[in-house]
Scaffold this active site. Sequence first.
Site: not given
Ligand code: MRU
Length: 354
Positions: A88, A236, A45-47, A246-247
Site C-alpha cells: 500500500r 496516513d 488497515r489504518g496507517a 487521509n481516507k
Molecule cells: O484504507 P484504510 O482503512 O487503511 O484507511 C485508514 C485511514 O484512512 C485512517 O484514517 C488513517 O490510516 C489513520 S489511522 C490511525
Amino acid sequence: MIPTIEWKDGLIRMLDQTKLPTEIVYVDCRDVETVAQGIRDLWIRGAPAIGIAAAMGVALGAREIRADSFDAFYEEVERIAFKLGATRPTAVNLFWALDRMKAYVRAHREEGIAKIKEGLVRESQTILDEDIAVNRAMGAWGAAFLRDGDTVLTHCNAGSLATGGYGTALGVIRAAVEAGKRVRVYADETRPVLQGARLTAWELMQDKIPVTLITDNMAGWMMKQGKIDAVIVGTDRTVANGDVANKIGTYSVAVLARHHGIPFYVAAPTSTIDLTIASGDLIPIEQRNGREITHVFGRTQIAPEGVATENPAFDVTPARLIIGIVTEKGVFRPRDIRKLGDPNVDLDAIRLRP
Ligand code: MRU
C-alpha cells in the site's frame, strides 16, 4: 479492546477486519507473503497498524533466512522489506517501520545473525508498545480541545483497530471521555469499504461511547443543523507544508467544516509525518479495484456490469482547512509541523492552546 495484531509463539496473529462487525476472526500469518496479503486485502488497515504489521513481517521473514554472512542476510532483509513495502503506497508508517527495522539490522551487525533475528522480534514489539504510548499522549493533548457536551464527527476508522491500541482520532475522543467529558460521536459510514460503519461504530459501541452512524452524504446537513461541534480524523501521511492525506472523503468533510465554521482537527502521530515531501500534491495516492464500488463487499452487484470507475483510496486535505494537528508532542498549526523535527525549536512556544 481486543488486539488488532500480536506476535504469538513465532507467528503473527491478525484480526481480520474485513469480517467485522459480524464475525471476530483471527488469521495466523506464518510467512511474509501472508502478511503482505493481509495488508493489501485490508485484514489489517489504518496507517499505524500496517506499520506494525510490516515490522512484525520483517521479524517473521528474517527468522527463515539462511545466510552465512551479514551482507547476504541484509540483502534478504531488504528483499522482505521491499515485498512488504509494495502493498500500500499512501501510509508513510509502512515505510517508516520498514526503515526502522532495516536500521536495527545495520546497527547490530556485530552481534551476529542469530541475535539480530531475536532482536527484530523485540523491535517490532517495541514499535507496537510505543504506538500505544504515543496514542495516549496524543489523546491527552487533543482532549483539551473538546468541550463537555461536544458532538464530534469522524471519518473512516482512526481507532484502536487502526493502531497498536487506543487509536489516534478515537484516542482523542477516548481521552476526553476518560477525563469526564460527555462527548458524542457521529461516524461517517465511509464508502466504499465502510470503515466508519463496520469499525468505528463497532469500536465505540464496545467502549459505550455514544455513536450515531450516518452516510457520508449526510455530514453537510448535520453541520447545517448545528449538530456537530468539531471534526477529528486520522492521517496516513502529513507532509512538510501541513497538507494531510487521509481516507477518501476527508477533503469533502474539511470543506464542509470550513463552510460551517466548525473546527477540523487531524490526529497525527509523528510516525505519520513525512517531512521529505514538500506538499500534498506529491503524496502517492493508492488506487484500488473498482469492484469495491460496484459491489458490496465483492458480493452484491450495485452498478451496471462494465461501468467505468475510479477508486482512489485517499485524498489530500490542504493545510488551510485544518485548525490543529494533534501529535504526541502537542497540538500545532499545520504550518508549524515542519518545525517538529528541529531540535532548536522551542515547541512550547508554538503549541496551540485550547
Ligand atoms: O484504507 P484504510 O482503512 O487503511 O484507511 C485508514 C485511514 O484512512 C485512517 O484514517 C488513517 O490510516 C489513520 S489511522 C490511525
